[in-house]
Design a protein around this motif. Structure first.
Motif, PDB file in Angstrom:
ATOM      1  N   TYR A  46      -6.174 -61.952  11.788  1.00  0.00           N
ATOM      2  CA  TYR A  46      -6.389 -63.369  11.476  1.00  0.00           C
ATOM      3  C   TYR A  46      -6.354 -63.613   9.969  1.00  0.00           C
ATOM      4  O   TYR A  46      -6.718 -62.753   9.169  1.00  0.00           O
ATOM      5  CB  TYR A  46      -7.719 -63.849  12.056  1.00  0.00           C
ATOM      6  CG  TYR A  46      -7.634 -64.135  13.541  1.00  0.00           C
ATOM      7  CD1 TYR A  46      -7.391 -65.420  14.013  1.00  0.00           C
ATOM      8  CD2 TYR A  46      -7.770 -63.111  14.469  1.00  0.00           C
ATOM      9  CE1 TYR A  46      -7.291 -65.684  15.374  1.00  0.00           C
ATOM     10  CE2 TYR A  46      -7.662 -63.355  15.835  1.00  0.00           C
ATOM     11  CZ  TYR A  46      -7.429 -64.644  16.276  1.00  0.00           C
ATOM     12  OH  TYR A  46      -7.317 -64.904  17.629  1.00  0.00           O
ATOM     13  N   TYR A  88      -7.862 -65.932   7.227  1.00  0.00           N
ATOM     14  CA  TYR A  88      -8.978 -66.813   6.883  1.00  0.00           C
ATOM     15  C   TYR A  88      -9.227 -66.680   5.384  1.00  0.00           C
ATOM     16  O   TYR A  88      -8.859 -65.671   4.769  1.00  0.00           O
ATOM     17  CB  TYR A  88     -10.231 -66.393   7.661  1.00  0.00           C
ATOM     18  CG  TYR A  88     -10.414 -64.893   7.665  1.00  0.00           C
ATOM     19  CD1 TYR A  88     -11.079 -64.250   6.624  1.00  0.00           C
ATOM     20  CD2 TYR A  88      -9.858 -64.098   8.668  1.00  0.00           C
ATOM     21  CE1 TYR A  88     -11.214 -62.872   6.595  1.00  0.00           C
ATOM     22  CE2 TYR A  88      -9.965 -62.712   8.635  1.00  0.00           C
ATOM     23  CZ  TYR A  88     -10.649 -62.111   7.596  1.00  0.00           C
ATOM     24  OH  TYR A  88     -10.743 -60.738   7.550  1.00  0.00           O
ATOM     25  N   THR A  89      -9.831 -67.690   4.770  1.00  0.00           N
ATOM     26  CA  THR A  89     -10.020 -67.652   3.316  1.00  0.00           C
ATOM     27  C   THR A  89     -11.472 -67.860   2.896  1.00  0.00           C
ATOM     28  O   THR A  89     -11.755 -68.070   1.717  1.00  0.00           O
ATOM     29  CB  THR A  89      -9.150 -68.722   2.633  1.00  0.00           C
ATOM     30  OG1 THR A  89      -9.540 -70.013   3.099  1.00  0.00           O
ATOM     31  CG2 THR A  89      -7.681 -68.494   2.946  1.00  0.00           C
ATOM     32  N   GLU A 121     -14.745 -69.761   7.708  1.00  0.00           N
ATOM     33  CA  GLU A 121     -13.510 -69.701   8.489  1.00  0.00           C
ATOM     34  C   GLU A 121     -13.460 -68.436   9.337  1.00  0.00           C
ATOM     35  O   GLU A 121     -13.017 -68.473  10.491  1.00  0.00           O
ATOM     36  CB  GLU A 121     -12.299 -69.771   7.561  1.00  0.00           C
ATOM     37  CG  GLU A 121     -12.079 -71.136   6.947  1.00  0.00           C
ATOM     38  CD  GLU A 121     -10.856 -71.199   6.063  1.00  0.00           C
ATOM     39  OE1 GLU A 121     -10.532 -72.293   5.590  1.00  0.00           O
ATOM     40  OE2 GLU A 121     -10.211 -70.145   5.849  1.00  0.00           O
ATOM     41  N   LEU A 122     -13.902 -67.314   8.783  1.00  0.00           N
ATOM     42  CA  LEU A 122     -13.961 -66.083   9.570  1.00  0.00           C
ATOM     43  C   LEU A 122     -14.916 -66.247  10.734  1.00  0.00           C
ATOM     44  O   LEU A 122     -14.615 -65.833  11.866  1.00  0.00           O
ATOM     45  CB  LEU A 122     -14.405 -64.918   8.675  1.00  0.00           C
ATOM     46  CG  LEU A 122     -14.725 -63.605   9.393  1.00  0.00           C
ATOM     47  CD1 LEU A 122     -13.514 -63.080  10.144  1.00  0.00           C
ATOM     48  CD2 LEU A 122     -15.235 -62.556   8.404  1.00  0.00           C
ATOM     49  N   ASN A 176      -5.053 -63.890   2.037  1.00  0.00           N
ATOM     50  CA  ASN A 176      -4.713 -64.785   3.148  1.00  0.00           C
ATOM     51  C   ASN A 176      -4.312 -66.188   2.722  1.00  0.00           C
ATOM     52  O   ASN A 176      -3.744 -66.937   3.517  1.00  0.00           O
ATOM     53  CB  ASN A 176      -5.889 -64.865   4.125  1.00  0.00           C
ATOM     54  CG  ASN A 176      -6.081 -63.585   4.899  1.00  0.00           C
ATOM     55  OD1 ASN A 176      -5.164 -62.791   5.034  1.00  0.00           O
ATOM     56  ND2 ASN A 176      -7.289 -63.352   5.401  1.00  0.00           N
ATOM     57  N   ARG A 235      -1.237 -67.645   5.070  1.00  0.00           N
ATOM     58  CA  ARG A 235      -1.401 -68.678   6.094  1.00  0.00           C
ATOM     59  C   ARG A 235      -0.654 -69.970   5.760  1.00  0.00           C
ATOM     60  O   ARG A 235      -0.460 -70.821   6.624  1.00  0.00           O
ATOM     61  CB  ARG A 235      -2.884 -68.999   6.280  1.00  0.00           C
ATOM     62  CG  ARG A 235      -3.505 -69.767   5.129  1.00  0.00           C
ATOM     63  CD  ARG A 235      -4.944 -70.155   5.392  1.00  0.00           C
ATOM     64  NE  ARG A 235      -5.446 -71.041   4.351  1.00  0.00           N
ATOM     65  CZ  ARG A 235      -6.637 -71.610   4.383  1.00  0.00           C
ATOM     66  NH1 ARG A 235      -7.457 -71.368   5.388  1.00  0.00           N
ATOM     67  NH2 ARG A 235      -7.023 -72.407   3.397  1.00  0.00           N
ATOM     68  N   THR A 269     -12.998 -77.215  11.704  1.00  0.00           N
ATOM     69  CA  THR A 269     -12.168 -76.049  11.423  1.00  0.00           C
ATOM     70  C   THR A 269     -11.198 -75.834  12.575  1.00  0.00           C
ATOM     71  O   THR A 269     -11.571 -75.960  13.745  1.00  0.00           O
ATOM     72  CB  THR A 269     -13.030 -74.777  11.235  1.00  0.00           C
ATOM     73  OG1 THR A 269     -13.962 -75.003  10.184  1.00  0.00           O
ATOM     74  CG2 THR A 269     -12.170 -73.579  10.882  1.00  0.00           C
ATOM     75  N   VAL A 282      -8.634 -73.188  14.477  1.00  0.00           N
ATOM     76  CA  VAL A 282      -8.279 -71.780  14.663  1.00  0.00           C
ATOM     77  C   VAL A 282      -7.059 -71.714  15.574  1.00  0.00           C
ATOM     78  O   VAL A 282      -7.138 -72.041  16.758  1.00  0.00           O
ATOM     79  CB  VAL A 282      -9.437 -70.976  15.294  1.00  0.00           C
ATOM     80  CG1 VAL A 282      -9.027 -69.514  15.473  1.00  0.00           C
ATOM     81  CG2 VAL A 282     -10.693 -71.086  14.448  1.00  0.00           C
ATOM     82  N   CYS A 297      -4.081 -68.083  12.375  1.00  0.00           N
ATOM     83  CA  CYS A 297      -4.446 -68.740  11.125  1.00  0.00           C
ATOM     84  C   CYS A 297      -5.663 -69.631  11.326  1.00  0.00           C
ATOM     85  O   CYS A 297      -5.820 -70.258  12.377  1.00  0.00           O
ATOM     86  CB  CYS A 297      -3.287 -69.591  10.595  1.00  0.00           C
ATOM     87  SG  CYS A 297      -1.890 -68.626  10.016  1.00  0.00           S
ATOM     88  N   VAL A 298      -6.508 -69.700  10.287  1.00  0.00           N
ATOM     89  CA  VAL A 298      -7.722 -70.521  10.328  1.00  0.00           C
ATOM     90  C   VAL A 298      -7.701 -71.460   9.128  1.00  0.00           C
ATOM     91  O   VAL A 298      -7.471 -71.029   7.999  1.00  0.00           O
ATOM     92  CB  VAL A 298      -8.990 -69.644  10.274  1.00  0.00           C
ATOM     93  CG1 VAL A 298     -10.233 -70.491  10.537  1.00  0.00           C
ATOM     94  CG2 VAL A 298      -8.894 -68.495  11.284  1.00  0.00           C
TER      95      VAL A 298
END
Length: 434
Positions: free
Chosen positions: A196, A198-199, A203-204, A267, A271, A321, A323, A329-330
């Motif tokens: 994935y 995430y930034t 987000e994670l 990321n 993304r 958010t 996903v 991608c997030v």
């Protein structure tokens, strides 16, 4: 077949991970290469010392441990131990590790058959096997050759059907009290941290929470927070933490805050090519009909896009958010643009049912945001992320040229005070010149 390669600087940690799986009854050491005795006759110390002695031949190399998993299609659960060993031997030989000491572990802790290979890149003469782009240079050709040689299901031809994509989240959920906490979290992290994009930590967590797992730093006054630590813990069905949190440093792949911060930076670019896919999906749903936020969530869920809403204690929505499980991608809403933030989505939707309480209904305003040409995640990933070996291949159609040449829709507000004032031209006084 899919091969996943990880390299590190601690063979002890990698070996300990696999041996713990054996102790838990979910794995078995089924083979060893270039060892003096069979694996069933070796203790943990004997297995470890064979690696350590070879590594002593080149102490300058810090990244000297290699951990590879070979993953097979769910339909290939008929593969015997002997066949798995033949595949492992052939694979290692093709990528240049055939003469290295190695151990083969068969794991039974996932929904598909797979084996783990533990080895080192330090050769018997002290030279180092180059690990740079090992996956692209050697692993991919080896994988394709093995699929033909052993009649395995081709990775490229596996159907990425929507139901499988969405059910994968449900299958892997951690259930407190029904499985060992650390093992459950470890398995989930392996399927999230690298695939994935995430930034940030929120987000994670938008992904991890779907597996009933959360990463947290603790309160600002806590020792964990002040020392830059990170904890992982299991959540119950209501999203509340249960059980004892586990330090990131205790997991074998060290998913620490420092590790995550590096992923955040990487990321950002990875993304970016996939932004438009989510934006188009949202715009399409809101342009075609009036919908409430729950209806929008349901519609996007069918496309593999999961929406996470963030609300305060009073039930007021303040964050959103997205996903995308197709492209892995997030994005926070604001990262996609103002039209996709929590406030804008409420304005564009009917607002009933946002937080389980009756809110005032009002029609969505007339949409002025047009659909933009979609782009294929596969083509864009190849251009933007050639080194990302485990990138997901999206099934959506794309046009790279249109994406690269089309400007983003932006509506950033600039204060009048910040705008440069135009200088007025002075009029000539003709009377004075005469």
């Amino acid at each position: 077949m899919v091969a996943v390669i990880k390299t590190g600087h601690s063979i002890h940690r990698i070996l300990n991970y696999n041996e713990n799986k054996v102790k838990q009854g979910v794995a078995e050491c089924i083979g060893a290469g270039n060892y003096p005795v069979d694996p069933d006759k070796m203790s943990f110390t004997m297995k470890l010392n064979r690696f350590l002695k070879q590594m002593e031949l080149n102490e300058k190399t810090k990244r000297n441990s290699v951990h590879i998993s070979l993953n097979f299609d769910v339909s290939e659960n008929h593969l015997s131990k002997q066949k798995l060993l033949e595949i492992a031997d052939s694979y290692l030989d093709k990528i240049g590790f055939g003469e290295q000491p190695y151990l083969v572990y068969q794991h039974q802790d996932a929904g598909h058959p797979h084996i783990h290979l533990v080895t080192t890149n330090i050769e018997a003469d002290g030279k180092r096997i180059d690990l740079h782009h090992l996956g692209i240079r050697k692993s991919e050709p080896a994988r394709k050759a093995l699929e033909k040689e052993f009649g395995l299901v081709h990775a490229e031809s596996q159907k990425k059907d929507e139901n499988h994509q969405l059910k994968s989240i449900v299958v892997g959920k951690a259930m407190y009290g029904k499985s060992q906490t650390k093992m459950a979290i470890q398995n989930i992290l392996e399927n999230v941290l690298n695939p994935y994009k995430y930034t940030s930590l929120p987000e994670l967590n938008a992904v991890l929470n779907q597996y009933n797992v959360k990463a947290e730093r603790g309160t600002e006054n806590s020792k964990v927070y002040q020392t830059g630590g990170l904890l992982y813990r299991v959540l119950d069905a209501n999203g509340n933490p249960v059980g004892v949190p586990i330090k990131a440093s205790l997991f074998y792949n060290k998913p620490t805050l420092k590790f995550l911060e590096q992923k955040f930076k990487e990321n950002v670019a990875k993304r970016t090519p996939f932004k438009r896919l989510i934006k188009n999906a949202v715009d399409k749903e809101l342009l075609s009909k009036k919908a409430s936020i729950p209806e929008l969530i349901s519609a996007l869920e069918k496309q593999g896009i999961h929406i996470v809403l963030r609300q305060n204690a009073n039930g007021i929505l303040y964050g959103i958010t997205y996903v995308d499980h197709q492209t892995k991608c997030v994005f926070n809403g604001s990262a996609l643009g103002k039209a996709y933030s929590a406030k804008a989505i409420q304005e564009r939707c009917l607002t009933e049912g946002v937080s389980g309480q009756d809110l005032l209904r009002h029609p969505a305003p007339k949409q002025t945001i047009g659909l933009q040409p979609q782009t294929t995640a596969a083509a864009e990933t190849k251009e933007a992320d050639k080194d990302f070996q485990s990138a997901s291949i999206s099934t959506r159609k794309v046009n790279v040229l249109e994406v690269l040449t089309q400007a983003e829709n932006t509506s950033d507000y600039v204060s009048n005070q910040l705008k440069k004032k135009r200088k007025k031209k002075k009029k000539r006084n003709l009377n004075n010149n005469q």
